[in-house]
Design a protein around this motif. Structure first.
Motif, PDB file in Angstrom:
ATOM      1  N   VAL A 158       3.150   4.340  -1.448  1.00 53.48           N
ATOM      2  CA  VAL A 158       1.635   4.377  -1.523  1.00 53.48           C
ATOM      3  C   VAL A 158       1.408   6.049  -1.462  1.00 53.48           C
ATOM      4  N   ARG A 159       0.723   6.257  -2.604  1.00 50.09           N
ATOM      5  CA  ARG A 159       0.471   7.756  -2.563  1.00 50.09           C
ATOM      6  C   ARG A 159       1.446   8.757  -2.354  1.00 50.09           C
ATOM      7  N   GLY A 160       2.548   8.481  -2.622  1.00 51.19           N
ATOM      8  CA  GLY A 160       3.872   9.538  -2.331  1.00 51.19           C
ATOM      9  C   GLY A 160       4.450   9.311  -0.862  1.00 51.19           C
ATOM     10  N   ASN A 161       4.064   8.349  -0.135  1.00 57.19           N
ATOM     11  CA  ASN A 161       4.492   7.771   1.189  1.00 57.19           C
ATOM     12  C   ASN A 161       5.210   6.546   0.997  1.00 57.19           C
ATOM     13  N   ALA A 162       6.447   6.497   1.392  1.00 59.70           N
ATOM     14  CA  ALA A 162       7.445   5.414   1.335  1.00 59.70           C
ATOM     15  C   ALA A 162       7.031   4.357   2.471  1.00 59.70           C
ATOM     16  N   GLU A 163       6.417   3.664   2.422  1.00 61.54           N
ATOM     17  CA  GLU A 163       5.673   2.506   3.299  1.00 61.54           C
ATOM     18  C   GLU A 163       6.636   1.315   3.580  1.00 61.54           C
ATOM     19  N   PRO A 164       7.330   0.908   4.466  1.00 69.08           N
ATOM     20  CA  PRO A 164       8.228  -0.109   4.577  1.00 69.08           C
ATOM     21  C   PRO A 164       7.291  -1.413   4.565  1.00 69.08           C
ATOM     22  N   ALA A 165       7.784  -2.563   3.891  1.00 65.17           N
ATOM     23  CA  ALA A 165       7.322  -4.106   3.667  1.00 65.17           C
ATOM     24  C   ALA A 165       8.577  -4.866   3.520  1.00 65.17           C
ATOM     25  N   GLU A 166       8.187  -6.392   3.778  1.00 62.33           N
ATOM     26  CA  GLU A 166       9.214  -7.290   3.749  1.00 62.33           C
ATOM     27  C   GLU A 166       8.616  -8.411   2.915  1.00 62.33           C
ATOM     28  N   VAL A 167       9.724  -8.810   2.147  1.00 60.49           N
ATOM     29  CA  VAL A 167       9.354 -10.132   1.248  1.00 60.49           C
ATOM     30  C   VAL A 167       9.216 -11.286   2.186  1.00 60.49           C
ATOM     31  N   VAL A 168       7.991 -11.875   1.808  1.00 59.11           N
ATOM     32  CA  VAL A 168       7.717 -13.168   2.481  1.00 59.11           C
ATOM     33  C   VAL A 168       7.255 -14.233   1.423  1.00 59.11           C
TER      34      VAL A 168
END
Length: 363
Positions: free
Chosen positions: A344-354
């Motif tokens: 996200v605009r150069g930032n690695a934002e954590p997410a989880e597959v759901v």
């Protein structure tokens, strides 16, 4: 200059903020899009969808035309029922996703996305060549009003005077509102119970006002396209141009169920679709674990930086209270619980597959 809905004056009076959408000036929001989203989930929202395309197919071979032109088994539809289907290129790519209503034995209404209405209209005419059917564009003379939310049935019952308990989801029938004839369908794009009202453009204002008047005591409020997008995203519904486009087949989007290889006769794209059933990526949901929301086009990566997919739609979820997104991911990384990072605009934002959908209404 953008085209205007027959309800444009109503939106101006309500203080709408407008946006250009597929060449139409349409209400984006009337106040807070979060409040509009919430009212659809808790009571009901009143939408103007007059930018959609309405194409009528009629005649002795109308069903045969649609069976050939579209991937679904449309000729087998019972009168009064509707079906979600797709118009595909000869290579199997999706040109538009559609809802088709069988309004009479020899008459169908095809509802197309605003951005694709001209393409749908032209290709249906071309694919009807040599068959006994007439293709008429009814878009300019038709307005479309939607009432979506938990109290939608109560509102529509009040304005039509009809018992709606027998009107199933994806069904429609003629009705009357404010003394004017309409076609009433139990369909929608929000994940809630709801109705869509097809009415002659010149009668739209009277019908809109009657619905608004009857619905106000029940919490009905006008709602714009901004909340419509977050509502459909929570419901895991594909948007043409994001989850669907000509570079993808229905199978890529996890919508292979709409392709009916078992129907009689050939249809456009059949051979290509038979060959393209096996996919390398799948459409999944992502639940964000930070405050930043993924947006379309942003890459999805593993912890080691390997790119394994791409976001198609993303936004903060007003209902769930955290960011959500849909994304195409390589099959090896689509299991629920898989941890990924979104750039996200150069930032690695954590997410989880759901699993999709993110939200299901209680019934």
């Amino acid at each position: 200059m953008s085209r205007r809905s027959p309800l444009h004056a109503q939106h101006v009076a309500l203080g709408a903020q407008f946006t250009d959408f597929a060449g139409w000036s349409m209400p984006l929001r009337y106040g807070s899009e979060l409040a509009e989203h919430k009212v659809v989930r808790e009571a009901a929202g009143l939408f103007d969808l007059s930018h959609m395309g309405e194409i009528e197919i009629s005649g002795p071979e109308a069903g045969r035309v649609l069976d050939y032109a579209l991937v679904g088994a449309i000729g087998a539809l019972a009168v009064g029922r509707a079906r979600y289907t797709m118009l595909c290129h000869t290579n199997g790519g999706v040109l538009d996703d559609l809802v088709v209503y069988r309004q009479a034995e020899r008459k169908f209404l095809v509802v197309a996305n605003a951005s694709n209405a001209a393409v749908v209209r032209a290709l249906l005419g071309e694919r009807a060549h040599g068959l006994s059917a007439e293709v008429l564009d009814r878009s300019a003379e038709t307005a479309l009003i939607a009432v979506q939310g938990p109290v939608a049935a109560e509102i529509i019952t009040a304005v039509t005077g009809e018992d709606l308990t027998g009107l199933k989801y994806y069904a429609g029938r003629p009705a009357v509102i404010a003394g004017h004839p309409i076609y009433l369908a139990r369909t929608g794009y929000t994940g809630e119970d709801g109705f869509e009202v097809y009415v002659a453009a010149e009668l739209a204002e009277a019908v809109w006002r009657r619905i608004a008047e009857a619905g106000e005591p029940l919490g009905l409020r006008p709602a714009g396209l901004a909340c419509r997008d977050t509502l459909r995203l929570e419901a895991g519904m594909a948007l043409y141009g994001n989850e669907l486009h000509v570079g993808l087949t229905p199978f890529d989007a996890g919508l292979g169920r709409v392709v009916r290889f078992d129907k009689l006769g050939d249809f456009v794209g059949r051979a290509a679709l038979e060959a393209r059933q096996h996919t390398t990526r799948a459409l999944v949901g992502l639940a964000g674990k930070s405050r930043r929301s993924p947006r379309a086009g942003q890459p999805v990566k593993l912890a080691d930086g390997t790119v394994v997919g791409e976001i198609t739609s993303g936004a903060p979820s007003p209902t769930l209270g955290h960011p959500i997104a849909m994304a195409y991911l390589d099959h090896a990384h689509t299991a629920a619980g898989t941890e990924v990072l979104v750039d996200v605009r150069g930032n690695a934002e954590p997410a989880e597959v759901v699993a999709l959908p993110f939200y299901k209404r209680s019934r």
